[in-house]
Write an enzyme that holds these catalytic residues in place. Sequence first.
Site, mmCIF file in Angstrom:
data_model
loop_
_atom_site.group_PDB
_atom_site.id
_atom_site.type_symbol
_atom_site.label_atom_id
_atom_site.label_comp_id
_atom_site.label_asym_id
_atom_site.label_seq_id
_atom_site.Cartn_x
_atom_site.Cartn_y
_atom_site.Cartn_z
ATOM 1 N N ASN A 12 62.375 38.230 83.083
ATOM 2 C CA ASN A 12 63.114 37.092 82.521
ATOM 3 C C ASN A 12 62.169 36.353 81.572
ATOM 4 O O ASN A 12 61.260 35.661 82.013
ATOM 5 C CB ASN A 12 63.575 36.171 83.664
ATOM 6 C CG ASN A 12 64.227 34.897 83.145
ATOM 7 O OD1 ASN A 12 64.525 34.772 81.952
ATOM 8 N ND2 ASN A 12 64.447 33.942 84.038
ATOM 9 N N TRP A 13 62.410 36.524 80.278
ATOM 10 C CA TRP A 13 61.508 35.931 79.279
ATOM 11 C C TRP A 13 61.684 34.422 79.149
ATOM 12 O O TRP A 13 60.885 33.761 78.515
ATOM 13 C CB TRP A 13 61.741 36.577 77.914
ATOM 14 C CG TRP A 13 61.384 38.017 77.818
ATOM 15 C CD1 TRP A 13 60.906 38.824 78.815
ATOM 16 C CD2 TRP A 13 61.486 38.854 76.651
ATOM 17 N NE1 TRP A 13 60.702 40.099 78.344
ATOM 18 C CE2 TRP A 13 61.053 40.144 77.019
ATOM 19 C CE3 TRP A 13 61.904 38.637 75.343
ATOM 20 C CZ2 TRP A 13 61.022 41.212 76.111
ATOM 21 C CZ3 TRP A 13 61.884 39.688 74.446
ATOM 22 C CH2 TRP A 13 61.437 40.961 74.827
ATOM 23 N N LYS A 14 62.776 33.906 79.687
ATOM 24 C CA LYS A 14 63.101 32.478 79.513
ATOM 25 C C LYS A 14 63.096 32.159 78.013
ATOM 26 O O LYS A 14 63.476 33.027 77.217
ATOM 27 C CB LYS A 14 62.147 31.608 80.343
ATOM 28 C CG LYS A 14 62.080 32.089 81.807
ATOM 29 C CD LYS A 14 61.424 31.158 82.760
ATOM 30 C CE LYS A 14 61.469 31.759 84.167
ATOM 31 N NZ LYS A 14 60.924 30.872 85.171
ATOM 32 N N HIS A 104 70.305 30.821 87.408
ATOM 33 C CA HIS A 104 68.862 30.627 87.552
ATOM 34 C C HIS A 104 68.602 29.163 87.909
ATOM 35 O O HIS A 104 69.311 28.270 87.447
ATOM 36 C CB HIS A 104 68.145 31.003 86.250
ATOM 37 C CG HIS A 104 66.662 31.073 86.427
ATOM 38 N ND1 HIS A 104 65.869 29.955 86.435
ATOM 39 C CD2 HIS A 104 65.841 32.129 86.653
ATOM 40 C CE1 HIS A 104 64.616 30.319 86.648
ATOM 41 N NE2 HIS A 104 64.566 31.633 86.785
ATOM 42 N N GLU A 106 66.577 27.125 86.871
ATOM 43 C CA GLU A 106 66.385 26.242 85.706
ATOM 44 C C GLU A 106 67.730 25.827 85.116
ATOM 45 O O GLU A 106 67.864 24.717 84.591
ATOM 46 C CB GLU A 106 65.489 26.946 84.673
ATOM 47 C CG GLU A 106 64.035 26.962 85.147
ATOM 48 C CD GLU A 106 63.242 28.181 84.748
ATOM 49 O OE1 GLU A 106 63.605 28.855 83.769
ATOM 50 O OE2 GLU A 106 62.237 28.473 85.434
ATOM 51 N N GLU A 174 65.139 33.652 94.534
ATOM 52 C CA GLU A 174 64.021 32.983 93.878
ATOM 53 C C GLU A 174 63.824 31.598 94.497
ATOM 54 O O GLU A 174 64.517 30.639 94.105
ATOM 55 C CB GLU A 174 64.302 32.814 92.380
ATOM 56 C CG GLU A 174 64.442 34.108 91.629
ATOM 57 C CD GLU A 174 64.050 33.947 90.160
ATOM 58 O OE1 GLU A 174 63.222 34.744 89.694
ATOM 59 O OE2 GLU A 174 64.530 33.013 89.489
ATOM 60 N N GLY A 180 56.936 29.847 88.922
ATOM 61 C CA GLY A 180 55.936 29.307 87.999
ATOM 62 C C GLY A 180 54.833 28.511 88.678
ATOM 63 O O GLY A 180 54.052 27.832 88.008
ATOM 64 N N SER A 220 56.525 33.821 90.992
ATOM 65 C CA SER A 220 55.084 34.096 90.938
ATOM 66 C C SER A 220 54.732 35.542 91.307
ATOM 67 O O SER A 220 53.706 35.797 91.945
ATOM 68 C CB SER A 220 54.301 33.090 91.803
ATOM 69 O OG SER A 220 54.496 31.782 91.298
HETATM 70 P P1 13P Z 1 57.595 33.209 87.495
HETATM 71 O O1 13P Z 1 57.457 34.703 87.701
HETATM 72 O O2 13P Z 1 56.933 32.724 86.245
HETATM 73 O O3 13P Z 1 57.243 32.444 88.720
HETATM 74 O O4 13P Z 1 59.169 32.945 87.242
HETATM 75 C C1 13P Z 1 60.096 33.491 88.110
HETATM 76 C C2 13P Z 1 61.437 33.334 87.518
HETATM 77 O O5 13P Z 1 61.944 32.233 87.395
HETATM 78 C C3 13P Z 1 62.125 34.560 87.069
HETATM 79 O O6 13P Z 1 63.466 34.305 86.818
#
Ligand code: 13P
Length: 262
Positions: A12-14, A104, A106, A174, A180, A220
């Site tokens: 997931n590149w966000k 997600h 976020e 998640e 993160g 993470s």
């Molecule tokens: P990280 O791998 O940066 O913790 O992010 C996880 C994430 O939100 C994947 O959708």
Amino acid sequence: MAVNRVPLLAGNWKMNLDHLQAIAFVQKLAWTLKDASHDFDAAEVAVFPPFTDLRSVQTLVAADKLSIAFGAQDLSMHDSGAYTGEISGAFLAQLDCTYVIIGHSERRTLHAEDDTVVAAKTAAAVKHGLVPVVCVGETAEDLEKHGPSAVPVAQLRTALEGLDAGADIVVAYEPVWAIGSGQAATPDQAEQVAAALRDVVREILGDEAATRTRILYGGSVKSSNIAGFMREPNVDGALIGGASLDVNEFSSIVRFQKHVGV
Ligand code: 13P
């Protein structure tokens, strides 16, 4: 990871990498995995770039016949119409997207998406022939108050209501506190929740769906900890954020079978 499910390693590149950077990244990823003789049938690779990159990624994947799947990070619950800024699942299907991430944390936090919105988007994805990657997870506060499984289980139950038993879905667990933060869940914690989530799939979509549905862990994930997660029977892959933006690190995660002895 159970033998009858092909593991999925999903990046997931966000909101990272523009369309030119996306082309360079996917090319390099494909070369790196090919050089390492990666068996794409044994572990599926998918990337989730921003919307504006999807046409470029589609063109590259088709032209070079790459075995890399791709998807979007969100979609509209509506098919078309006066929804400024929204993207229809029909458009994503036209771009050959296989997957779409839904719910997600976020989006739940920053865009106030609740379980009802997540359910409507999940149904929209299935309707348009996309595989929803339904994200669920508890906050640190939820964890303290309710334990690890209660919130993700409730979120998934609402998301799956109304789907047909044959629906092709992926679930991503998640924990919000692990995203993160550098503080991943333990494989044991991930397994416990993944098993509870599989029970929800069984309860709502039946045995066959529970057996075939892949449940990912996210939060993470790195090349140094993927091994532990992939040894768990109910964890079928990972949804990777930060570490998916580094080609070598992501490739190493994708090639977990080579360096973890599973
Ligand atoms: P990280 O791998 O940066 O913790 O992010 C996880 C994430 O939100 C994947 O959708």
